[in-house]
Write a protein that holds these residues in place. Structure first.
Motif, short mmCIF file in Angstrom:
data_model
loop_
_atom_site.label_atom_id
_atom_site.label_comp_id
_atom_site.label_asym_id
_atom_site.label_seq_id
_atom_site.Cartn_x
_atom_site.Cartn_y
_atom_site.Cartn_z
N UNK A 26 -10.39 15.58 6.03
CA UNK A 26 -10.33 14.14 5.72
C UNK A 26 -8.99 13.99 4.95
N UNK A 27 -7.93 13.98 5.70
CA UNK A 27 -6.72 13.55 4.92
C UNK A 27 -6.81 12.22 4.31
N UNK A 28 -5.66 11.93 3.66
CA UNK A 28 -5.46 10.55 2.82
C UNK A 28 -6.66 10.23 1.56
N UNK A 29 -7.25 11.30 1.37
CA UNK A 29 -8.30 11.38 0.46
C UNK A 29 -7.44 10.97 -1.35
N UNK A 30 -8.56 10.43 -2.23
CA UNK A 30 -7.90 10.07 -3.43
C UNK A 30 -7.86 11.42 -4.05
N UNK A 31 -8.79 12.35 -3.73
CA UNK A 31 -8.84 13.72 -4.47
C UNK A 31 -9.21 14.87 -3.25
N UNK A 32 -8.56 15.84 -3.42
CA UNK A 32 -9.03 17.25 -2.64
C UNK A 32 -10.27 17.84 -3.17
N UNK A 33 -11.45 17.96 -2.25
CA UNK A 33 -12.61 18.28 -2.92
C UNK A 33 -13.48 18.80 -1.48
N UNK A 34 -14.22 19.94 -1.59
CA UNK A 34 -15.03 19.97 -0.71
C UNK A 34 -16.17 18.87 -0.59
N UNK A 35 -16.59 18.58 0.87
CA UNK A 35 -17.77 17.35 0.99
C UNK A 35 -18.80 18.03 1.60
N UNK A 36 -19.53 17.39 2.39
CA UNK A 36 -20.82 17.91 2.86
C UNK A 36 -20.66 18.56 4.13
N UNK A 37 -21.72 19.16 4.57
CA UNK A 37 -22.06 19.82 5.93
C UNK A 37 -22.22 18.54 6.85
N UNK A 38 -21.41 18.58 7.92
CA UNK A 38 -21.70 17.59 9.12
C UNK A 38 -21.78 18.32 10.32
#
Length: 106
Positions: A26-38
């Protein structure tokens, strides 16, 4: 299997001492982080523009820190210029919580 009887491919698995990950970038995010499983992918938000592989390079640097490995221990199998990626992490020293939970090590 999920509730509809369809076998779900996991987003991560081991091949000897190498962890294989399916990533939804998910580029262009405010912060680099691990999200959820999709589905069969792990969402990772990346604070970089998707230009000439820069977001993928940023993702690799971030995940090297998360797994406590050198950047050279991470191989992008496919998806350098795409949001759908597969990565191989050679001998990770640490597992982020969502991955440790999936692999039963958390």
């Amino acid at each position: 299997m999920n509730s509809t009887g369809v076998l779900m491919q996991p987003f991560c698995w081991w091949e000897d001492d190498t962890l294989v990950l399916n990533i939804l970038g998910r580029p262009r995010a405010k912060k680099t982080r691990i999200g959820k499983v999709i589905g069969h992918q792990l969402e990772v938000h990346v604070a970089e523009q998707p230009v000439r592989g820069r977001a993928t390079a940023h993702l690799v640097r971030f995940l090297a820190g998360e797994f406590d490995v050198a950047e050279s221990a991470i191989t992008v199998v496919f998806g350098v210029y795409n949001v759908n990626k597969q990565l191989r992490v050679k001998a990770p020293q640490r597992l982020p919580a969502v991955i440790a939970k999936r692999l039963g090590k958390g």
